[in-house]
Enzyme design. Structure first.
Site, PDB file in Angstrom:
ATOM      1  N   GLY A  17       0.819  -1.208   0.000  1.00 29.23           N
ATOM      2  CA  GLY A  17       0.000   0.000   0.000  1.00 29.23           C
ATOM      3  C   GLY A  17       0.846   1.246   0.000  1.00 29.23           C
ATOM      4  O   GLY A  17       0.466   2.284   0.564  1.00 29.23           O
ATOM      5  N   ASN A  95       1.171  -2.645   5.322  1.00 28.51           N
ATOM      6  CA  ASN A  95       0.309  -1.473   5.440  1.00 28.51           C
ATOM      7  C   ASN A  95      -0.982  -1.577   4.633  1.00 28.51           C
ATOM      8  O   ASN A  95      -1.968  -0.923   4.960  1.00 28.51           O
ATOM      9  CB  ASN A  95       1.098  -0.231   5.000  1.00 28.51           C
ATOM     10  CG  ASN A  95       0.211   0.986   4.832  1.00 28.51           C
ATOM     11  OD1 ASN A  95      -0.276   1.547   5.803  1.00 28.51           O
ATOM     12  ND2 ASN A  95      -0.019   1.391   3.578  1.00 28.51           N
ATOM     13  N   SER A 147      -4.767  -0.579  13.931  1.00 28.96           N
ATOM     14  CA  SER A 147      -5.596   0.619  14.054  1.00 28.96           C
ATOM     15  C   SER A 147      -6.101   0.713  15.483  1.00 28.96           C
ATOM     16  O   SER A 147      -6.209  -0.307  16.186  1.00 28.96           O
ATOM     17  CB  SER A 147      -6.790   0.544  13.098  1.00 28.96           C
ATOM     18  OG  SER A 147      -7.751   1.547  13.384  1.00 28.96           O
ATOM     19  N   TYR A 160     -13.628  -4.803  10.030  1.00 28.00           N
ATOM     20  CA  TYR A 160     -12.410  -4.015  10.153  1.00 28.00           C
ATOM     21  C   TYR A 160     -11.791  -4.185  11.538  1.00 28.00           C
ATOM     22  O   TYR A 160     -10.595  -4.479  11.673  1.00 28.00           O
ATOM     23  CB  TYR A 160     -12.723  -2.540   9.886  1.00 28.00           C
ATOM     24  CG  TYR A 160     -11.510  -1.656   9.794  1.00 28.00           C
ATOM     25  CD1 TYR A 160     -10.707  -1.675   8.657  1.00 28.00           C
ATOM     26  CD2 TYR A 160     -11.168  -0.793  10.832  1.00 28.00           C
ATOM     27  CE1 TYR A 160      -9.589  -0.848   8.560  1.00 28.00           C
ATOM     28  CE2 TYR A 160     -10.053   0.033  10.740  1.00 28.00           C
ATOM     29  CZ  TYR A 160      -9.267  -0.003   9.604  1.00 28.00           C
ATOM     30  OH  TYR A 160      -8.165   0.811   9.511  1.00 28.00           O
ATOM     31  N   SER A 161     -12.592  -4.019  12.588  1.00 25.52           N
ATOM     32  CA  SER A 161     -12.072  -4.153  13.940  1.00 25.52           C
ATOM     33  C   SER A 161     -11.584  -5.566  14.209  1.00 25.52           C
ATOM     34  O   SER A 161     -10.571  -5.761  14.898  1.00 25.52           O
ATOM     35  CB  SER A 161     -13.145  -3.762  14.965  1.00 25.52           C
ATOM     36  OG  SER A 161     -13.271  -2.359  15.056  1.00 25.52           O
ATOM     37  N   THR A 163     -10.233  -7.662  12.109  1.00 28.19           N
ATOM     38  CA  THR A 163      -8.936  -7.893  11.470  1.00 28.19           C
ATOM     39  C   THR A 163      -7.831  -7.105  12.152  1.00 28.19           C
ATOM     40  O   THR A 163      -6.712  -7.602  12.318  1.00 28.19           O
ATOM     41  CB  THR A 163      -8.977  -7.522   9.974  1.00 28.19           C
ATOM     42  OG1 THR A 163      -9.356  -6.142   9.818  1.00 28.19           O
ATOM     43  CG2 THR A 163      -9.963  -8.399   9.215  1.00 28.19           C
ATOM     44  N   LYS A 164      -8.128  -5.882  12.569  1.00 24.20           N
ATOM     45  CA  LYS A 164      -7.088  -5.059  13.184  1.00 24.20           C
ATOM     46  C   LYS A 164      -6.724  -5.560  14.578  1.00 24.20           C
ATOM     47  O   LYS A 164      -5.563  -5.461  15.003  1.00 24.20           O
ATOM     48  CB  LYS A 164      -7.527  -3.591  13.225  1.00 24.20           C
ATOM     49  CG  LYS A 164      -7.675  -2.955  11.841  1.00 24.20           C
ATOM     50  CD  LYS A 164      -6.383  -3.050  11.031  1.00 24.20           C
ATOM     51  CE  LYS A 164      -6.482  -2.326   9.705  1.00 24.20           C
ATOM     52  NZ  LYS A 164      -5.216  -2.387   8.931  1.00 24.20           N
TER      53      LYS A 164
END
Length: 254
Positions: A17, A95, A147, A160-161, A163-164
């Site tokens: 990224g 990233n 994150s 999202y949460s 995976t982070k």
């Protein structure tokens, strides 16, 4: 001199990224510290222009590889490309990531599978490919970009949460696997940074709410992640591993 602790001359860094946002800023910082650079993303036009900007005035070597990290075979090809092109990879910054906000009772299988592959599985796959040659030299730095949403969350951030948060757990385990070989593994968990991803999914009131919650009362610029990544990727961070560094302007302090 203390500045020598951050010197990466002779090292090669791969940043996924790396075509824009945080990835581009970190790649530029690594190049300014002396590292040769490989960047990867899906967009070749963006990669070309980004690599020119990253290397400008640094005298460093660089290369880019068009890669869709949601495809496992392309991740493997990226690792092979970087080693063959640059001779080695000493520093890996995972990233690349994505966000597709959906409530728990609205998540589609396609969304779940794709975000999981991009944000988590590709990180495992790329790290798995690159650490053997780090082991041979008994030196390596691996940084996963997590994150604050791996520690806290908000509505519709289920995938999202997940995976982070998983990246934080995986980095701790990997640190134990790789520590005896001179390789550190850490996470950086950014807070509100002004990049395309949050700007595209947040409303104006949501953006203001994020700023107001930080201790500093503002969003961060991508360049403000350079110092933390340099510390973790250089001799300055030689005794830091299995750690998650929250770079959030005091967001989690409130």
């Amino acid at each position: 001199m203390p500045t020598n602790l951050f010197d990466l001359t002779g090292r090669v860094a791969l940043v996924t990224g790396g075509n824009k946002g945080l990835g581009k800023a970190m790649a530029r910082g690594l190049a300014e510290a002396g590292a040769d650079i490989v960047i990867a993303s899906r967009n070749e036009d963006e990669l070309k222009s980004a690599l020119d900007e990253i290397l400008a005035g640094t005298g460093r070597r660089g290369a880019y590889c068009v890669t869709d990290v949601s495809v496992r075979e392309e991740v493997k090809k990226l690792a092979t490309f970087a080693i063959e092109k640059m001779g080695r990879v000493d520093v890996l910054v995972n990233n690349a990531g994505m966000n597709a906000p959906q409530a728990i009772d609205a998540i589609t299988d396609d969304t779940w599978d794709r975000v999981l592959e991009v944000n988590l599985s590709s990180v495992m796959a790329l790290t798995r490919e690159l650490v053997p040659q780090m082991k041979q030299r008994r030196w390596g730095r691996v940084v996963h970009i997590s994150s604050i949403m791996g520690q806290v969350s908000k509505e519709k951030r289920n995938v999202y949460s997940a995976t982070k948060a998983a990246l934080i757990g995986m980095s701790r385990a990997s640190a134990l696997d790789l520590g005896p070989h001179g390789i550190t593994v850490n996470c950086i968990a950014p807070g509100p940074f002004m990049t395309d991803m949050p700007m595209s999914v947040l409303s104006e009131p949501e953006k203001q709410a994020f700023a107001d919650r930080t201790a500093l009362g503002r969003w961060a610029q991508p360049s403000e992640l350079v110092g933390p990544v340099l510390m973790l990727c250089s001799e300055a961070g030689s005794y830091v591993t299995g750690h998650t560094l929250f770079v959030d302007g005091g967001y989690l302090a409130r």
